[in-house]
Design an enzyme around this catalytic site. Sequence first.
Site, PDB file in Angstrom:
ATOM      1  CG  ASN A 169      -1.843   1.228   1.228  1.00 44.71           C
ATOM      2  OD1 ASN A 169      -1.601   1.975   0.464  1.00 44.71           O
ATOM      3  ND2 ASN A 169      -2.705   1.033   2.314  1.00 44.71           N
ATOM      4  CE  LYS A 180      -0.212   2.855   6.647  1.00 42.27           C
ATOM      5  NZ  LYS A 180      -1.459   3.144   6.638  1.00 42.27           N
ATOM      6  NE  ARG A 225      -6.217   1.545  -0.331  1.00 44.42           N
ATOM      7  CZ  ARG A 225      -6.398   2.268   0.792  1.00 44.42           C
ATOM      8  NH1 ARG A 225      -5.461   2.539   1.794  1.00 44.42           N
ATOM      9  NH2 ARG A 225      -7.549   3.205   0.908  1.00 44.42           N
ATOM     10  CG  HIS A 267     -12.507   3.489   2.925  1.00 40.72           C
ATOM     11  ND1 HIS A 267     -12.949   4.641   3.535  1.00 40.72           N
ATOM     12  CD2 HIS A 267     -11.356   3.680   3.319  1.00 40.72           C
ATOM     13  CE1 HIS A 267     -12.176   5.576   3.999  1.00 40.72           C
ATOM     14  NE2 HIS A 267     -10.918   5.002   3.996  1.00 40.72           N
ATOM     15  CG  LEU A 281     -16.608   4.945  11.810  1.00 39.17           C
ATOM     16  CD1 LEU A 281     -17.446   5.401  12.879  1.00 39.17           C
ATOM     17  CD2 LEU A 281     -17.275   6.012  10.788  1.00 39.17           C
ATOM     18  NE  ARG A 312      -8.947  12.863   3.331  1.00 38.27           N
ATOM     19  CZ  ARG A 312      -8.801  11.522   3.221  1.00 38.27           C
ATOM     20  NH1 ARG A 312     -10.084  10.893   3.165  1.00 38.27           N
ATOM     21  NH2 ARG A 312      -7.858  10.920   2.934  1.00 38.27           N
ATOM     22  NE  ARG A 333      -5.472   6.362  19.707  1.00 39.62           N
ATOM     23  CZ  ARG A 333      -4.461   5.376  18.943  1.00 39.62           C
ATOM     24  NH1 ARG A 333      -4.348   4.237  19.369  1.00 39.62           N
ATOM     25  NH2 ARG A 333      -4.099   5.961  17.829  1.00 39.62           N
ATOM     26  N   GLY A 335     -14.251   2.880  14.556  1.00 42.14           N
ATOM     27  CA  GLY A 335     -15.275   1.871  14.551  1.00 42.14           C
ATOM     28  C   GLY A 335     -15.169   0.730  15.439  1.00 42.14           C
ATOM     29  CG  ASN A 360      -9.787  -0.042  18.413  1.00 44.88           C
ATOM     30  OD1 ASN A 360      -9.511  -1.176  18.919  1.00 44.88           O
ATOM     31  ND2 ASN A 360      -9.238   0.364  17.233  1.00 44.88           N
ATOM     32  CD  GLU A 410      -8.776  -0.697   3.993  1.00 46.07           C
ATOM     33  OE1 GLU A 410      -8.001  -0.448   5.008  1.00 46.07           O
ATOM     34  OE2 GLU A 410      -9.500  -0.227   3.316  1.00 46.07           O
TER      35      GLU A 410
HETATM   36  P1  ADP Z   1      -6.398   4.677   8.777  1.00 45.88           P
HETATM   37  O1  ADP Z   1      -7.332   5.101   8.148  1.00 45.88           O
HETATM   38  O2  ADP Z   1      -4.993   5.465   8.661  1.00 45.88           O
HETATM   39  O3  ADP Z   1      -6.118   3.154   8.505  1.00 45.88           O
HETATM   40  P2  ADP Z   1      -7.037   3.577  11.197  1.00 45.88           P
HETATM   41  O4  ADP Z   1      -8.177   2.668  10.845  1.00 45.88           O
HETATM   42  O5  ADP Z   1      -5.903   3.114  12.189  1.00 45.88           O
HETATM   43  O6  ADP Z   1      -6.552   4.652  10.288  1.00 45.88           O
HETATM   44  O7  ADP Z   1      -7.869   4.636  12.482  1.00 45.88           O
HETATM   45  C1  ADP Z   1      -7.114   5.621  13.045  1.00 45.88           C
HETATM   46  C2  ADP Z   1      -8.062   6.221  14.258  1.00 45.88           C
HETATM   47  O8  ADP Z   1      -8.365   5.405  14.949  1.00 45.88           O
HETATM   48  C3  ADP Z   1      -7.677   7.389  14.952  1.00 45.88           C
HETATM   49  O9  ADP Z   1      -8.408   8.628  14.993  1.00 45.88           O
HETATM   50  C4  ADP Z   1      -7.469   6.859  16.490  1.00 45.88           C
HETATM   51  O10 ADP Z   1      -7.539   7.771  17.277  1.00 45.88           O
HETATM   52  C5  ADP Z   1      -8.693   5.801  16.169  1.00 45.88           C
HETATM   53  N1  ADP Z   1      -8.480   4.818  17.458  1.00 45.88           N
HETATM   54  C6  ADP Z   1      -7.549   3.699  17.683  1.00 45.88           C
HETATM   55  N2  ADP Z   1      -7.653   3.180  18.646  1.00 45.88           N
HETATM   56  C7  ADP Z   1      -8.691   3.895  19.382  1.00 45.88           C
HETATM   57  C8  ADP Z   1      -9.599   3.663  20.525  1.00 45.88           C
HETATM   58  N3  ADP Z   1      -9.224   2.770  21.447  1.00 45.88           N
HETATM   59  N4  ADP Z   1     -10.368   4.538  20.977  1.00 45.88           N
HETATM   60  C9  ADP Z   1     -10.700   5.686  20.196  1.00 45.88           C
HETATM   61  N5  ADP Z   1     -10.097   5.716  18.825  1.00 45.88           N
HETATM   62  C10 ADP Z   1      -9.259   4.978  18.456  1.00 45.88           C
END
Ligand code: ADP
Length: 403
Positions: free
Chosen positions: A7, A14, A91, A180, A209, A241, A285, A333, A335, A385
Amino acid sequence: MKILVLNCGSSSVKYQLFEMETQACLAKGMVSRIGMSGAVIQHKPHDRPEVTMSAEILDHTVAIENVVAILLSPNHGVIKDKSEIGAVGHRVVHGGERFTASCLVTPEMMIELRKLIELAPLHNPHNIRGINAAFNGLPGVPNIAVFDTAFHHKMPDYAYIYPLPYILYKKYRIRRYGFHGMNHHFVSKRAGEILGKPREELKIITAHLGNGASITAVDKGISVDTSMGFTPLEGLMMGTRCGDIDPAIILHMMGREELSLHEANTMLNKHSGLVGVSGISSDMREIQEEMDNGVKSAKLAFDMYTYRVKKYVGAYAAAMGGLDALVFSAGIGENSWQVREAVTKGLEFMGIHIDVERNKSARGKEVVISTDASKVKVLAIPANEELVIAADALEILQKGSTN
Ligand code: ADP
């Protein structure tokens, strides 16, 4: 067979190497700061601790040479010979209207892919660079392109055409494409499997998300609408964004502050969303932490974020004429129980009932978080993915199909 998934972004690559018989990830990592001083390689073999190394990496070709070298390295490697890599899955963000499914990379296909750069100037050039680098670094190994847009290609025209002069679609292919797609496809399929019903019988909303965010209406296995549009800027509020706004704001601000195209683009893509509203961070977070500390701008950003997801859930249930399952995926979504709780609160009238404890305990794993009696099932399903890309690559190789 082992498949390497790549990716490629503007300054990063990645990667993950899969053993396809078991679908196990043998190693994964990331090369970052490509073309800058002090490039970094983070590498995690499945059975040993992560290692971080720095190197001089001027372009994607050198980055991929480094990836192959570390996969072969006696200390950190997971393969003994390059020839163990049977294929490379890439990707590719934008497949336009030309690529509606994954395909084998051929010289003819690359000519077509280059024509799509004007549709995705921020993403496709790096993906193309990655494909070329893999050709150089792993000669003779087949490359397969897997597109973010492909899953959305069956959307009906009334969903993908914008209410702009129709000539813009005819002349410049201005339309909603959606992104996505690999994850919306994957988690909607998993939802059907977890619920023990074929996806072809279900109406599912999938909310991806992550840093970028999009939501899709999957009706009987087909993406019938999705929130990202001509670019990944439309739709939900994201980390940096803006998502949906009145387009006249851009014209207004370009006039008021004499913003250049580049500045306007940076404002919408990098300085908006969670970070723009909170003034704190694009990371959910940190937003949640500061909200708990009583910081008002963090609460506003959180409330806006979850409200906008909720509005789309309502809209897409209406678009499909019903709803069987709602899926939360990707970093936020998977976490954040707080986000899932806030999005679903007040949707009981639609038959959405969350089990508070199930929701709180779901983090980074596949869980049904709705109550047993809930008419609409709500699930948290981690995104994968890379595995979708590897599985598609394997299927293409076995079928031997080109596009
Ligand atoms: P990408 O789109 O770059 O692949 P990810 O799918 O890894 O990103 O998502 C990153 C987002 O997930 C960040 O906003 C991060 O804060 C959020 N995130 C990860 N763990 C948690 C958690 N435990 N609680 C809330 N948000 C989280």
